[in-house]
Design a protein around this motif. Structure first.
Motif, PDB file in Angstrom:
ATOM      1  N   GLY A  10       0.825  -1.200   0.000  1.00  0.00           N
ATOM      2  CA  GLY A  10       0.000   0.000   0.000  1.00  0.00           C
ATOM      3  C   GLY A  10       0.856   1.245   0.000  1.00  0.00           C
ATOM      4  O   GLY A  10       2.070   1.188   0.217  1.00  0.00           O
ATOM      5  N   THR A  11       0.217   2.383  -0.251  1.00  0.00           N
ATOM      6  CA  THR A  11       0.948   3.643  -0.286  1.00  0.00           C
ATOM      7  C   THR A  11      -0.015   4.793  -0.068  1.00  0.00           C
ATOM      8  O   THR A  11      -1.239   4.596  -0.021  1.00  0.00           O
ATOM      9  CB  THR A  11       1.688   3.806  -1.626  1.00  0.00           C
ATOM     10  OG1 THR A  11       2.611   4.891  -1.552  1.00  0.00           O
ATOM     11  CG2 THR A  11       0.708   4.047  -2.768  1.00  0.00           C
TER      12      THR A  11
ATOM     13  N   ASN B  23      -3.354   0.010  -3.412  1.00  0.00           N
ATOM     14  CA  ASN B  23      -4.017  -0.199  -2.124  1.00  0.00           C
ATOM     15  C   ASN B  23      -5.135  -1.232  -2.155  1.00  0.00           C
ATOM     16  O   ASN B  23      -5.290  -1.997  -1.199  1.00  0.00           O
ATOM     17  CB  ASN B  23      -4.585   1.123  -1.596  1.00  0.00           C
ATOM     18  CG  ASN B  23      -3.500   2.096  -1.195  1.00  0.00           C
ATOM     19  OD1 ASN B  23      -2.355   1.715  -0.966  1.00  0.00           O
ATOM     20  ND2 ASN B  23      -3.847   3.371  -1.128  1.00  0.00           N
ATOM     21  N   LEU B  24      -5.907  -1.251  -3.223  1.00  0.00           N
ATOM     22  CA  LEU B  24      -7.085  -2.120  -3.250  1.00  0.00           C
ATOM     23  C   LEU B  24      -6.940  -3.299  -4.211  1.00  0.00           C
ATOM     24  O   LEU B  24      -7.269  -4.433  -3.860  1.00  0.00           O
ATOM     25  CB  LEU B  24      -8.321  -1.304  -3.615  1.00  0.00           C
ATOM     26  CG  LEU B  24      -9.666  -2.040  -3.604  1.00  0.00           C
ATOM     27  CD1 LEU B  24      -9.922  -2.702  -2.240  1.00  0.00           C
ATOM     28  CD2 LEU B  24     -10.807  -1.081  -3.941  1.00  0.00           C
ATOM     29  N   LYS B  25      -6.423  -3.055  -5.408  1.00  0.00           N
ATOM     30  CA  LYS B  25      -6.315  -4.147  -6.381  1.00  0.00           C
ATOM     31  C   LYS B  25      -5.356  -5.222  -5.896  1.00  0.00           C
ATOM     32  O   LYS B  25      -5.610  -6.416  -6.077  1.00  0.00           O
ATOM     33  CB  LYS B  25      -5.862  -3.608  -7.743  1.00  0.00           C
ATOM     34  CG  LYS B  25      -5.914  -4.649  -8.859  1.00  0.00           C
ATOM     35  CD  LYS B  25      -5.516  -4.034 -10.196  1.00  0.00           C
ATOM     36  CE  LYS B  25      -5.600  -5.056 -11.315  1.00  0.00           C
ATOM     37  NZ  LYS B  25      -5.184  -4.475 -12.629  1.00  0.00           N
ATOM     38  N   THR B  26      -4.244  -4.830  -5.278  1.00  0.00           N
ATOM     39  CA  THR B  26      -3.303  -5.830  -4.772  1.00  0.00           C
ATOM     40  C   THR B  26      -3.957  -6.691  -3.706  1.00  0.00           C
ATOM     41  O   THR B  26      -3.762  -7.911  -3.657  1.00  0.00           O
ATOM     42  CB  THR B  26      -2.036  -5.172  -4.186  1.00  0.00           C
ATOM     43  OG1 THR B  26      -2.391  -4.318  -3.088  1.00  0.00           O
ATOM     44  CG2 THR B  26      -1.292  -4.369  -5.232  1.00  0.00           C
TER      45      THR B  26
ATOM     46  N   ALA C  40     -10.695   6.642   0.053  1.00  0.00           N
ATOM     47  CA  ALA C  40     -11.655   5.779  -0.634  1.00  0.00           C
ATOM     48  C   ALA C  40     -11.060   4.403  -0.919  1.00  0.00           C
ATOM     49  O   ALA C  40     -11.733   3.373  -0.774  1.00  0.00           O
ATOM     50  CB  ALA C  40     -12.116   6.438  -1.928  1.00  0.00           C
ATOM     51  N   SER C  41      -9.789   4.371  -1.324  1.00  0.00           N
ATOM     52  CA  SER C  41      -9.155   3.082  -1.607  1.00  0.00           C
ATOM     53  C   SER C  41      -9.038   2.240  -0.338  1.00  0.00           C
ATOM     54  O   SER C  41      -9.244   1.025  -0.359  1.00  0.00           O
ATOM     55  CB  SER C  41      -7.780   3.290  -2.247  1.00  0.00           C
ATOM     56  OG  SER C  41      -6.855   3.863  -1.342  1.00  0.00           O
TER      57      SER C  41
ATOM     58  N   SER D 179      -5.567  -7.583   6.255  1.00  0.00           N
ATOM     59  CA  SER D 179      -5.258  -6.525   5.293  1.00  0.00           C
ATOM     60  C   SER D 179      -5.118  -5.190   6.014  1.00  0.00           C
ATOM     61  O   SER D 179      -5.532  -5.051   7.170  1.00  0.00           O
ATOM     62  CB  SER D 179      -6.360  -6.441   4.228  1.00  0.00           C
ATOM     63  OG  SER D 179      -6.527  -7.695   3.572  1.00  0.00           O
ATOM     64  N   VAL D 180      -4.542  -4.220   5.319  1.00  0.00           N
ATOM     65  CA  VAL D 180      -4.300  -2.909   5.927  1.00  0.00           C
ATOM     66  C   VAL D 180      -5.256  -1.877   5.344  1.00  0.00           C
ATOM     67  O   VAL D 180      -5.158  -1.504   4.174  1.00  0.00           O
ATOM     68  CB  VAL D 180      -2.841  -2.454   5.721  1.00  0.00           C
ATOM     69  CG1 VAL D 180      -2.628  -1.085   6.358  1.00  0.00           C
ATOM     70  CG2 VAL D 180      -1.876  -3.466   6.327  1.00  0.00           C
TER      71      VAL D 180
END
Length: 236
Positions: free
Chosen positions: A92-93, A115-118, A157-158, A139-140
């Motif tokens: 994430g970032t 952040n979300l797709k991974t 939002a992500s 998950s984070v």
């Protein structure tokens, strides 16, 4: 009181393992006896990596925004080690600083990708293996995902997506795979210290402290817990 975990004979997959939080989670699982499959696009030999993969942690280079790469990595890990018990979605970032009307679509795609797709792809391709072991996913998300705010709405939002997808995975896999999320605020990392030089670092949560919560959520101690979003922001 000292808290200890024993993950002997268990296999933990950690994404984003070369970063500050990912490396802390990978090393914590390893110290608790787990076989660790550390995944990232940044190799341990890279100057930006914080991961020490020379102490028994097995590194797998893969782009977790690419479904073929994720599928291949998960299958390779399962073949190499015979099982997958835990998935820690740490990749994430953060990016921010602009209101929505000034944010370009590349920033949107980047944040939702990292952040979300991974998290989606790693979970999708780990779940079939995790079901065999009645495993767990952590998950984070983020504290800021709970409300809107100025300048980093796409990031929020992500991370809200991570939280909601966690609840969905928990609901869809009752009795087979537990799924939970942790919600940090500002984490005490070298990058954050550089970005916020005047902040009170003592109020920030250390990556190792969050790693222990991740391990707890994977442990038998959290057996009744699934679909939760756990605050890990201390005083930050």
């Amino acid at each position: 009181m000292t808290v200890s975990f024993d993950f002997s004979d268990r296999v933990a997959v950690v994404t984003g393992a070369s970063g500050a939080l990912g490396s802390a989670v990978a090393e914590a699982f390893h110290e608790a006896g787990a076989t660790v499959a550390a995944c990232d696009v940044v190799e341990p030999s890279d100057e930006d990596s914080l991961l020490d993969a020379d102490d028994g942690i097995r590194f797998y280079e893969a782009d977790f925004t690419d479904e073929d790469a994720v599928s291949e990595a998960m299958n390779r890990i399962a073949d190499d080690h015979g099982r997958i018990d835990y998935l820690a979605n740490i990749a994430g970032t953060w990016r921010g600083g602009s209101p929505v009307e000034e944010t370009d679509v590349d920033t949107f795609d980047f944040l939702f990708g990292v952040n979300l797709k991974t998290m989606f792809l790693a979970s999708k391709h780990a779940i079939p293996h995790l079901k065999d072991e009645e495993g767990a996913i952590v998950s984070v998300s983020a504290r800021s995902s709970l409300e809107g705010g100025e300048g980093d709405g796409i990031y929020r939002a992500s991370k809200a997506g991570v939280r909601l997808l966690t609840e969905t995975i928990a609901e869809e896999n009752k009795g087979t795979v537990r799924a939970n999320a942790v919600m940090p605020s500002v984490i005490d990392t070298p990058q954050n210290r550089k970005m916020m030089e005047d902040a009170d670092f003592d109020k920030w949560v250390k990556p190792g402290e969050i790693a222990r919560v991740v391990m707890f959520l994977c442990s038998e101690g959290a057996a009744p817990t699934s679909g939760a979003a756990v605050p890990v922001y201390g005083e930050a």
